[in-house]
Design a protein around this motif. Structure first.
Motif, PDB file in Angstrom:
ATOM      1  N   PRO A  28       0.802  -1.232   0.000  1.00 27.31           N
ATOM      2  CA  PRO A  28       0.000   0.000   0.000  1.00 27.31           C
ATOM      3  C   PRO A  28       0.830   1.274   0.000  1.00 27.31           C
ATOM      4  O   PRO A  28       0.500   2.242  -0.696  1.00 27.31           O
ATOM      5  N   ALA A  29       1.917   1.307   0.776  1.00 29.53           N
ATOM      6  CA  ALA A  29       2.747   2.508   0.834  1.00 29.53           C
ATOM      7  C   ALA A  29       3.393   2.792  -0.517  1.00 29.53           C
ATOM      8  O   ALA A  29       3.461   3.951  -0.953  1.00 29.53           O
ATOM      9  N   LEU A  30       3.852   1.742  -1.199  1.00 29.13           N
ATOM     10  CA  LEU A  30       4.489   1.924  -2.493  1.00 29.13           C
ATOM     11  C   LEU A  30       3.459   2.332  -3.547  1.00 29.13           C
ATOM     12  O   LEU A  30       3.748   3.166  -4.422  1.00 29.13           O
ATOM     13  N   ILE A  31       2.249   1.781  -3.449  1.00 31.38           N
ATOM     14  CA  ILE A  31       1.190   2.159  -4.385  1.00 31.38           C
ATOM     15  C   ILE A  31       0.847   3.640  -4.229  1.00 31.38           C
ATOM     16  O   ILE A  31       0.688   4.367  -5.213  1.00 31.38           O
ATOM     17  N   ARG A  32       0.751   4.105  -2.980  1.00 33.75           N
ATOM     18  CA  ARG A  32       0.477   5.521  -2.753  1.00 33.75           C
ATOM     19  C   ARG A  32       1.577   6.395  -3.336  1.00 33.75           C
ATOM     20  O   ARG A  32       1.313   7.458  -3.910  1.00 33.75           O
ATOM     21  N   LYS A  33       2.818   5.940  -3.205  1.00 33.96           N
ATOM     22  CA  LYS A  33       3.946   6.699  -3.759  1.00 33.96           C
ATOM     23  C   LYS A  33       3.850   6.784  -5.280  1.00 33.96           C
ATOM     24  O   LYS A  33       4.082   7.857  -5.871  1.00 33.96           O
ATOM     25  N   VAL A  34       3.505   5.672  -5.920  1.00 36.48           N
ATOM     26  CA  VAL A  34       3.365   5.658  -7.380  1.00 36.48           C
ATOM     27  C   VAL A  34       2.259   6.613  -7.813  1.00 36.48           C
ATOM     28  O   VAL A  34       2.413   7.363  -8.786  1.00 36.48           O
ATOM     29  N   ARG A  35       1.147   6.610  -7.073  1.00 39.27           N
ATOM     30  CA  ARG A  35       0.049   7.495  -7.417  1.00 39.27           C
ATOM     31  C   ARG A  35       0.457   8.957  -7.274  1.00 39.27           C
ATOM     32  O   ARG A  35       0.119   9.801  -8.116  1.00 39.27           O
ATOM     33  N   ARG A  36       1.170   9.285  -6.208  1.00 40.28           N
ATOM     34  CA  ARG A  36       1.622  10.668  -6.010  1.00 40.28           C
ATOM     35  C   ARG A  36       2.541  11.109  -7.155  1.00 40.28           C
ATOM     36  O   ARG A  36       2.416  12.217  -7.669  1.00 40.28           O
ATOM     37  N   HIS A  37       3.453  10.227  -7.528  1.00 42.21           N
ATOM     38  CA  HIS A  37       4.370  10.567  -8.608  1.00 42.21           C
ATOM     39  C   HIS A  37       3.623  10.760  -9.925  1.00 42.21           C
ATOM     40  O   HIS A  37       3.947  11.669 -10.702  1.00 42.21           O
TER      41      HIS A  37
END
Length: 250
Positions: A28-37
């Motif tokens: 989940p944390a990495l998915i949120r990071k991808v979305r932010r980018h």
């Protein structure tokens, strides 16, 4: 639980990873990071453009597609936007379109008419291209239907005809860059061409020889990939000689 998470839980086979391939991310944390980018990149691109943006750019900005997950779903297809890590280590979002998990493979049917096995081509208006195309019969697989039932249904729906001999010609992935669909290719011997399904945008059907069909491919009259593929498979299978013995070969 989101629809995307539920799909991943219920159908893990749709999310399997290969060590050397593009990895679908689940953290989940990495998915949120991808979305932010992804959002930041979109904002930078928008800020860097002039006010005289193209119509396509303005349309994309107005629609504001779902950043990740299930974009849309109906009885024919699923549109997913997956958070991924590419083989070179970059991360991003990747679109793919899948058949519903309950669907059976679609079918492409090359109708061969009469004792000489003339090739039946259908002139079909397609919504996606807004053009007329010369094609063979084809359609989605119905949930729970056998391949033989799908073949029979397509012949009946598009040409109002039946077959007494079906030859399996293998599988085809129509677009491995976007579509997860696979279709089954067949030749089917028919004795007549019946009423055409006008409601599906079919305006005529013709019978042609192999040479005429290949000329249509060569000069660009036939551009449908399914039709070109099934013609080639049928040629490799040696179907344009004597008719095989009676019976079903599917």
């Amino acid at each position: 639980m989101s629809p995307y998470e539920a799909l991943r839980k219920d159908h893990p086979e749709l999310f399997r990873n290969d060590p050397e391939g593009t990895e679908i991310l689940t953290d989940p944390a990495l998915i949120r990071k991808v979305r932010r980018h992804a959002r930041a990149d979109a904002a930078r691109r928008a800020a860097g453009r002039s006010r005289m943006r193209s119509y396509w750019e303005r349309l994309r900005a107005a629609v504001r597609p779902v950043p990740v997950g299930v974009v849309s779903a109906d009885r024919f297809l699923l549109h997913l936007r997956d958070p991924v890590r590419f083989p070179d280590g970059r991360t991003g979002l990747y679109n793919r379109i899948l058949p519903p998990p309950s669907a059976t493979p679609g079918v492409v049917v090359l109708p061969l008419l009469g004792p000489d096995g003339a090739i039946v081509l259908i002139e079909h208006h397609r919504h996606a291209t807004r053009e007329w195309h010369w094609e063979v019969a084809r359609g989605f697989g119905e949930p729970g239907a056998t391949e033989e039932e799908n073949v029979a249904r397509e012949l009946d729906e598009e040409l109002t005809t039946r077959t007494d001999k079906v030859i399996s010609l293998g599988e085809l992935h129509p677009d491995t860059g976007l579509l997860a669909h696979r279709v089954k290719l067949y030749a089917a011997y028919v004795e007549r061409i019946g009423d055409l399904e006008r409601g599906e945008g079919i305006r005529q059907a013709v019978s042609v020889s192999l040479d005429e069909a290949e000329d249509m491919v060569r000069n660009g009259e036939i551009t449908d990939s399914f039709t070109i593929a099934v013609l080639y498979r049928a040629r490799l299978a040696g179907l344009f000689g004597e008719r095989p013995e009676e019976g079903t070969g599917a």
